[in-house]
Motif scaffolding. Structure first.
Motif, PDB file in Angstrom:
ATOM      1  N   MET A  12      -6.909   5.319   0.291  1.00 44.67           N
ATOM      2  CA  MET A  12      -5.757   5.763   1.059  1.00 44.67           C
ATOM      3  C   MET A  12      -5.267   7.106   0.531  1.00 44.67           C
ATOM      4  O   MET A  12      -5.282   7.340  -0.687  1.00 44.67           O
ATOM      5  N   VAL A  13      -4.854   7.993   1.433  1.00 34.77           N
ATOM      6  CA  VAL A  13      -4.299   9.278   1.009  1.00 34.77           C
ATOM      7  C   VAL A  13      -2.787   9.259   1.183  1.00 34.77           C
ATOM      8  O   VAL A  13      -2.267   8.765   2.180  1.00 34.77           O
ATOM      9  N   ALA A  14      -2.091   9.753   0.151  1.00 36.23           N
ATOM     10  CA  ALA A  14      -0.625   9.885   0.168  1.00 36.23           C
ATOM     11  C   ALA A  14      -0.328  11.377   0.078  1.00 36.23           C
ATOM     12  O   ALA A  14      -0.215  11.929  -1.019  1.00 36.23           O
ATOM     13  N   PRO A  15      -0.191  12.068   1.205  1.00 37.01           N
ATOM     14  CA  PRO A  15      -0.237  13.533   1.201  1.00 37.01           C
ATOM     15  C   PRO A  15       1.040  14.250   0.825  1.00 37.01           C
ATOM     16  O   PRO A  15       1.006  15.445   0.504  1.00 37.01           O
ATOM     17  N   ALA A 209      -1.619   6.957  -9.264  1.00 34.70           N
ATOM     18  CA  ALA A 209      -1.419   7.449 -10.627  1.00 34.70           C
ATOM     19  C   ALA A 209      -0.839   8.850 -10.588  1.00 34.70           C
ATOM     20  O   ALA A 209      -1.405   9.749  -9.962  1.00 34.70           O
ATOM     21  N   PHE A 210       0.278   9.036 -11.271  1.00 34.08           N
ATOM     22  CA  PHE A 210       0.965  10.325 -11.274  1.00 34.08           C
ATOM     23  C   PHE A 210       0.423  11.252 -12.361  1.00 34.08           C
ATOM     24  O   PHE A 210       0.195  10.825 -13.499  1.00 34.08           O
ATOM     25  N   GLY A 211       0.231  12.519 -11.974  1.00 35.00           N
ATOM     26  CA  GLY A 211      -0.092  13.534 -12.960  1.00 35.00           C
ATOM     27  C   GLY A 211      -1.511  14.065 -12.894  1.00 35.00           C
ATOM     28  O   GLY A 211      -2.298  13.714 -12.002  1.00 35.00           O
ATOM     29  N   PRO A 212      -1.872  14.897 -13.864  1.00 33.54           N
ATOM     30  CA  PRO A 212      -3.162  15.602 -13.823  1.00 33.54           C
ATOM     31  C   PRO A 212      -4.373  14.725 -14.091  1.00 33.54           C
ATOM     32  O   PRO A 212      -5.507  15.168 -13.883  1.00 33.54           O
ATOM     33  N   HIS A 213      -4.164  13.477 -14.557  1.00 34.35           N
ATOM     34  CA  HIS A 213      -5.293  12.581 -14.821  1.00 34.35           C
ATOM     35  C   HIS A 213      -5.512  11.599 -13.668  1.00 34.35           C
ATOM     36  O   HIS A 213      -6.128  10.546 -13.859  1.00 34.35           O
ATOM     37  N   GLU A 214      -5.028  11.951 -12.494  1.00 27.58           N
ATOM     38  CA  GLU A 214      -5.133  11.048 -11.349  1.00 27.58           C
ATOM     39  C   GLU A 214      -6.577  10.643 -11.078  1.00 27.58           C
ATOM     40  O   GLU A 214      -6.871   9.455 -10.874  1.00 27.58           O
ATOM     41  N   ARG A 229      -5.338   4.990  -4.117  1.00 21.71           N
ATOM     42  CA  ARG A 229      -4.444   5.846  -3.336  1.00 21.71           C
ATOM     43  C   ARG A 229      -4.381   7.200  -4.030  1.00 21.71           C
ATOM     44  O   ARG A 229      -3.999   7.279  -5.199  1.00 21.71           O
ATOM     45  N   VAL A 230      -4.762   8.238  -3.319  1.00 18.30           N
ATOM     46  CA  VAL A 230      -4.877   9.573  -3.894  1.00 18.30           C
ATOM     47  C   VAL A 230      -4.076  10.545  -3.046  1.00 18.30           C
ATOM     48  O   VAL A 230      -3.834  10.308  -1.866  1.00 18.30           O
ATOM     49  N   GLY A 231      -3.653  11.648  -3.625  1.00 17.10           N
ATOM     50  CA  GLY A 231      -3.000  12.670  -2.811  1.00 17.10           C
ATOM     51  C   GLY A 231      -1.846  13.343  -3.518  1.00 17.10           C
ATOM     52  O   GLY A 231      -1.463  12.998  -4.634  1.00 17.10           O
ATOM     53  N   PHE A 232      -1.281  14.334  -2.821  1.00 14.24           N
ATOM     54  CA  PHE A 232      -0.272  15.200  -3.420  1.00 14.24           C
ATOM     55  C   PHE A 232       1.041  14.490  -3.735  1.00 14.24           C
ATOM     56  O   PHE A 232       1.870  15.035  -4.454  1.00 14.24           O
ATOM     57  N   ASP A 249      -9.160  18.095  -0.429  1.00 17.04           N
ATOM     58  CA  ASP A 249      -9.857  18.457  -1.665  1.00 17.04           C
ATOM     59  C   ASP A 249      -9.711  17.348  -2.702  1.00 17.04           C
ATOM     60  O   ASP A 249     -10.648  17.052  -3.456  1.00 17.04           O
ATOM     61  N   ARG A 250      -8.540  16.717  -2.755  1.00  5.95           N
ATOM     62  CA  ARG A 250      -8.344  15.595  -3.668  1.00  5.95           C
ATOM     63  C   ARG A 250      -9.230  14.407  -3.271  1.00  5.95           C
ATOM     64  O   ARG A 250      -9.785  13.721  -4.134  1.00  5.95           O
ATOM     65  N   VAL A 251      -9.363  14.169  -1.971  1.00 10.11           N
ATOM     66  CA  VAL A 251     -10.222  13.073  -1.509  1.00 10.11           C
ATOM     67  C   VAL A 251     -11.671  13.349  -1.905  1.00 10.11           C
ATOM     68  O   VAL A 251     -12.377  12.462  -2.408  1.00 10.11           O
ATOM     69  N   VAL A 252     -12.122  14.582  -1.709  1.00 10.61           N
ATOM     70  CA  VAL A 252     -13.483  14.953  -2.087  1.00 10.61           C
ATOM     71  C   VAL A 252     -13.691  14.757  -3.584  1.00 10.61           C
ATOM     72  O   VAL A 252     -14.738  14.230  -4.020  1.00 10.61           O
ATOM     73  N   ASP A 253     -12.691  15.133  -4.381  1.00 19.78           N
ATOM     74  CA  ASP A 253     -12.808  15.037  -5.826  1.00 19.78           C
ATOM     75  C   ASP A 253     -12.925  13.586  -6.283  1.00 19.78           C
ATOM     76  O   ASP A 253     -13.774  13.262  -7.118  1.00 19.78           O
TER      77      ASP A 253
END
Length: 261
Positions: A12-15, A209-214, A229-232, A249-253
């Motif tokens: 899931m994306v949380a944009p 997960a919050f932060g740069p280690h998502e 769940r990934v996203g900005f 880009d986050r989804v691709v990563d």
């Protein structure tokens, strides 16, 4: 009943979330049109669900059923293969009554509800009626849990008949945006230990997960069998530490990270 309650999406994306704006990143969607365009790009990149917040004309997070209905209609037309989950996040402003009302008025197929927020009102009969009504309408409810102790609290709600026991869905939140708590993969372990020993061990579960280690956190979650769940809303950075271009880009990563496992 036909159809049934849909399971949690695998990715899931949380944009946008409730707090970040274009001052944080120019690609954060603020309008419905921007959210739909972002969702389309994320779906093409491999996301199968959208965790949706709506904003008012000032950019503030709102629980507005009219805006949610508009978003749901636009998504059904533009990205019909993507499940849309609306949020009832209170952000310290909205009451349990307002949270219940927006869900009743928007009539979504899926909704996320923080256990600590919706149970802040001590009327258990009203909370029971709310959750059982959603279950009867085959609305997927993802219970947001911010600490491992809340797994026990949710299990108690299930045991008391307040929350229906079947097709239970949860989200474990690692880290915090407001408190600058940066998530690391090991933050998941207390949640899993508590859930495994609980009466809701079979729940359909996922992680944000919050932060740069998502990416690292979600890759670890995937190895443990959880959904993502990934996203900005949660993180702006790719695994290599660079600022992501956009939510797709986050989804691709994250897809690259889990595909490499």
């Amino acid at each position: 009943m036909p159809g049934g309650i849909p399971p949690l999406p695998k990715l899931m994306v949380a944009p946008n979330g409730a707090r970040r704006t274009k001052a944080d990143h120019p690609a954060i969607p603020m309008t419905i049109a921007e959210t739909v365009a972002t969702a389309r790009g994320c779906h093409e990149a491999g996301a199968d669900g959208l965790h949706a917040h709506v904003r008012d004309e000032t950019g503030a997070h709102v629980l507005d059923a009219g805006l949610y209905r508009e978003l749901l209609a636009e998504m059904a037309a533009a990205v019909p293969g993507m499940m849309v989950q609306i949020t009832t996040e209170a952000v310290g402003r909205f009451t349990p009554a307002q949270q219940r009302q927006v869900v009743a008025d928007a009539e979504p197929k899926a909704v996320s509800i923080a256990l600590r927020e919706i149970t802040a009102e001590p009327d258990e009969d009203r909370t029971r009626s709310f959750f059982h009504g959603l279950h009867e309408r085959e609305t997927a409810v993802q219970h947001i849990l911010y600490a491992s102790e809340e797994i026990t609290a949710l299990a108690e709600q299930v045991g008391k008949g307040i929350v229906p026991p079947d097709q239970l869905q949860v989200l474990f939140v690692l880290g915090r945006y407001a408190d600058q708590q940066i998530a690391v993969p090991e933050d998941l372990d207390p949640f899993l230990k508590t859930m495994t020993a609980s009466a809701i061990a079979d729940a359909d579960w996922g992680v944000c997960a919050f932060g740069p280690h998502e990416t690292a956190c979600l890759a670890y979650t995937h190895r443990q069998g959880g959904k993502l769940r990934v996203g900005f809303e949660n993180g702006l950075w790719n695994a290599d530490g660079t600022l992501a271009a956009d939510n797709a880009d986050r989804v691709v990563d994250i897809r690259a990270a889990i595909d490499a496992q």
